[in-house]
Design a protein around this motif. Structure first.
Motif, PDB file in Angstrom:
ATOM      1  N   VAL A   1      29.126  28.036  46.311  1.00 49.69           N
ATOM      2  CA  VAL A   1      28.571  26.936  45.519  1.00 49.69           C
ATOM      3  C   VAL A   1      28.549  27.309  44.041  1.00 49.69           C
ATOM      4  N   ALA A   2      28.181  28.546  43.750  1.00 47.61           N
ATOM      5  CA  ALA A   2      28.160  29.003  42.363  1.00 47.61           C
ATOM      6  C   ALA A   2      29.552  28.891  41.740  1.00 47.61           C
ATOM      7  N   ALA A   3      30.568  29.310  42.480  1.00 47.13           N
ATOM      8  CA  ALA A   3      31.934  29.231  41.975  1.00 47.13           C
ATOM      9  C   ALA A   3      32.376  27.781  41.812  1.00 47.13           C
ATOM     10  N   TYR A   4      31.980  26.935  42.751  1.00 42.24           N
ATOM     11  CA  TYR A   4      32.345  25.518  42.720  1.00 42.24           C
ATOM     12  C   TYR A   4      31.754  24.823  41.492  1.00 42.24           C
ATOM     13  N   LEU A   5      30.507  25.188  41.142  1.00 43.87           N
ATOM     14  CA  LEU A   5      29.815  24.549  40.024  1.00 43.87           C
ATOM     15  C   LEU A   5      30.036  25.272  38.692  1.00 43.87           C
ATOM     16  N   GLY A   6      30.528  26.502  38.744  1.00 44.45           N
ATOM     17  CA  GLY A   6      30.699  27.272  37.519  1.00 44.45           C
ATOM     18  C   GLY A   6      29.395  27.821  36.977  1.00 44.45           C
ATOM     19  N   VAL A   7      28.492  28.229  37.872  1.00 46.46           N
ATOM     20  CA  VAL A   7      27.220  28.835  37.462  1.00 46.46           C
ATOM     21  C   VAL A   7      27.071  30.169  38.177  1.00 46.46           C
TER      22      VAL A   7
ATOM     23  N   ALA B   1      22.564  20.229  43.210  1.00 44.54           N
ATOM     24  CA  ALA B   1      22.875  21.345  42.311  1.00 44.54           C
ATOM     25  C   ALA B   1      23.724  20.879  41.134  1.00 44.54           C
ATOM     26  N   ARG B   2      24.621  19.943  41.392  1.00 43.27           N
ATOM     27  CA  ARG B   2      25.421  19.388  40.299  1.00 43.27           C
ATOM     28  C   ARG B   2      24.530  18.683  39.283  1.00 43.27           C
ATOM     29  N   MET B   3      23.552  17.933  39.787  1.00 46.42           N
ATOM     30  CA  MET B   3      22.644  17.219  38.899  1.00 46.42           C
ATOM     31  C   MET B   3      21.806  18.191  38.081  1.00 46.42           C
ATOM     32  N   VAL B   4      21.313  19.240  38.725  1.00 45.00           N
ATOM     33  CA  VAL B   4      20.509  20.237  38.007  1.00 45.00           C
ATOM     34  C   VAL B   4      21.347  20.884  36.905  1.00 45.00           C
ATOM     35  N   ARG B   5      22.564  21.246  37.232  1.00 48.79           N
ATOM     36  CA  ARG B   5      23.431  21.886  36.230  1.00 48.79           C
ATOM     37  C   ARG B   5      23.631  20.976  35.022  1.00 48.79           C
ATOM     38  N   MET B   6      23.895  19.690  35.268  1.00 51.44           N
ATOM     39  CA  MET B   6      24.111  18.759  34.165  1.00 51.44           C
ATOM     40  C   MET B   6      22.858  18.596  33.312  1.00 51.44           C
ATOM     41  N   LEU B   7      21.705  18.487  33.971  1.00 51.72           N
ATOM     42  CA  LEU B   7      20.460  18.332  33.226  1.00 51.72           C
ATOM     43  C   LEU B   7      20.126  19.592  32.428  1.00 51.72           C
ATOM     44  N   ARG B   8      20.381  20.745  33.001  1.00 54.56           N
ATOM     45  CA  ARG B   8      20.131  21.989  32.277  1.00 54.56           C
ATOM     46  C   ARG B   8      21.048  22.098  31.059  1.00 54.56           C
ATOM     47  N   GLN B   9      22.272  21.631  31.190  1.00 60.23           N
ATOM     48  CA  GLN B   9      23.192  21.651  30.055  1.00 60.23           C
ATOM     49  C   GLN B   9      22.701  20.745  28.936  1.00 60.23           C
ATOM     50  N   SER B  10      21.912  19.724  29.287  1.00 60.88           N
ATOM     51  CA  SER B  10      21.323  18.837  28.283  1.00 60.88           C
ATOM     52  C   SER B  10      19.921  19.279  27.893  1.00 60.88           C
TER      53      SER B  10
ATOM     54  N   TYR C   1      24.684  25.500  52.146  1.00 64.89           N
ATOM     55  CA  TYR C   1      24.540  24.310  51.312  1.00 64.89           C
ATOM     56  C   TYR C   1      25.343  23.159  51.914  1.00 64.89           C
ATOM     57  N   GLY C   2      24.643  22.060  52.198  1.00 61.77           N
ATOM     58  CA  GLY C   2      25.304  20.861  52.668  1.00 61.77           C
ATOM     59  C   GLY C   2      25.720  19.984  51.500  1.00 61.77           C
ATOM     60  N   PRO C   3      26.371  18.847  51.754  1.00 65.31           N
ATOM     61  CA  PRO C   3      26.826  17.952  50.680  1.00 65.31           C
ATOM     62  C   PRO C   3      25.699  17.479  49.771  1.00 65.31           C
ATOM     63  N   ALA C   4      24.527  17.159  50.353  1.00 68.56           N
ATOM     64  CA  ALA C   4      23.401  16.708  49.519  1.00 68.56           C
ATOM     65  C   ALA C   4      22.907  17.840  48.617  1.00 68.56           C
ATOM     66  N   ASP C   5      22.920  19.067  49.119  1.00 67.68           N
ATOM     67  CA  ASP C   5      22.501  20.209  48.306  1.00 67.68           C
ATOM     68  C   ASP C   5      23.449  20.426  47.128  1.00 67.68           C
ATOM     69  N   VAL C   6      24.734  20.288  47.395  1.00 64.94           N
ATOM     70  CA  VAL C   6      25.725  20.457  46.339  1.00 64.94           C
ATOM     71  C   VAL C   6      25.554  19.359  45.290  1.00 64.94           C
ATOM     72  N   ARG C   7      25.301  18.134  45.756  1.00 59.93           N
ATOM     73  CA  ARG C   7      25.063  17.039  44.819  1.00 59.93           C
ATOM     74  C   ARG C   7      23.858  17.335  43.930  1.00 59.93           C
TER      75      ARG C   7
ATOM     76  N   ALA D   1      21.301  31.621  38.992  1.00 60.30           N
ATOM     77  CA  ALA D   1      20.819  30.300  38.586  1.00 60.30           C
ATOM     78  C   ALA D   1      20.435  29.475  39.813  1.00 60.30           C
ATOM     79  N   LEU D   2      21.258  29.534  40.839  1.00 62.34           N
ATOM     80  CA  LEU D   2      20.947  28.797  42.068  1.00 62.34           C
ATOM     81  C   LEU D   2      19.653  29.305  42.698  1.00 62.34           C
ATOM     82  N   ARG D   3      19.421  30.589  42.624  1.00 60.70           N
ATOM     83  CA  ARG D   3      18.175  31.141  43.179  1.00 60.70           C
ATOM     84  C   ARG D   3      16.966  30.674  42.375  1.00 60.70           C
ATOM     85  N   VAL D   4      17.129  30.620  41.045  1.00 56.51           N
ATOM     86  CA  VAL D   4      16.035  30.125  40.198  1.00 56.51           C
ATOM     87  C   VAL D   4      15.752  28.668  40.528  1.00 56.51           C
TER      88      VAL D   4
END
Length: 237
Positions: free
Chosen positions: A132-138, A173-182, A165-171, A142-145
């Motif tokens: 998942v980390a590789a898929y999201l580029g994090v 995590a994607r949202m968290v990554r985007m919000l953290r970037q903002s 991680y299931g599909p909803a978890d990946v979704r 970060a995922l543990r935090v």
């Protein structure tokens, strides 16, 4: 009495902005305020220019941030106007970038939020944390935090204890990554995800984006006030 002749005591400046007289002395020593000559008795001689500098600095702190405000005032008092202006320009450029990022993030998050969990959305179901980390580029850290903050909570393989991680978890995590970037702090992200999980809508997401947009507008207004006071201080001398 001219502005240059107007005498101001450190205690007057301190009361004006709600700080201690020692803080005023610190401002003088650090170059936030212009240098002050001393009387034969050793007292600093302050005048209206110090008052204008203090007001400009306090406004700059509110608009640009306190570190940037200090550097701007130091550059002004060092006679390096190009540096002071470049520091101001950088602050405005950063705000512009945050606005553009917020717009892009809002659009992307809306799209992610409206996606139904789909096994085909991820490379494969039951991903491990490194995948998942590789898929999201994090980083995996970060995922543990995010997991510790209750933002992304993967299941555990009963046989191995590894996170899956299931599909909803990946979704999520994607949202968290985007919000953290903002630059959203973690406590503000959880209500967004909780609202999405509870209602299936992106209302909480839209509210978070709106709050961030309002914060940037407030900052832009503070920057405008700081620019006006800095301009008056620099040009009036």
């Amino acid at each position: 009495m001219s502005g240059a002749d107007e005498r101001v005591r450190p205690v007057d400046l301190a009361r004006m902005v709600g700080v201690s007289t020692q803080q005023i002395r610190n401002y003088l020593d650090s170059g936030v305020l212009p240098q002050a000559p001393r009387t034969p008795a050793g007292y600093r001689k302050l005048d209206a220019r110090h008052r204008r500098a203090l007001l400009a600095y306090r406004a700059a702190g509110q608009g640009y941030g306190w570190i940037q405000a200090r550097e701007i005032m130091q550059a002004v008092h060092d006679g390096d106007l190009p540096l002071a202006l470049s520091l101001i320009d950088a602050c405005h450029a950063s705000l512009h970038e945050q606005r553009a990022s917020l717009k892009a993030t809002g659009e992307a998050l809306e799209a992610v939020a409206e996606e139904a969990p789909d096994p085909a959305a991820a490379p494969r179901p039951g991903l491990r944390i490194g995948e998942v980390a590789a898929y999201l580029g994090v980083r995996t850290s970060a995922l543990r935090v995010w997991e510790s903050a209750g933002l992304v909570i993967p299941k555990r393989d009963p046989a191995t204890g590894y996170r899956t991680y299931g599909p909803a978890d990946v979704r999520d995590a994607r949202m968290v990554r985007m919000l953290r970037q903002s630059r959203y702090p973690l406590p503000q992200i959880r209500p967004v995800l909780d609202g999405l999980r509870r209602t299936g809508s992106s209302d909480a997401l839209r509210a978070a984006i709106t709050r961030r947009r309002e914060a940037l507008t407030h900052q832009a207004t503070a920057m405008l006030e700081a620019s006006a006071l800095l301009h008056a201080y620099i040009t009036d001398g």
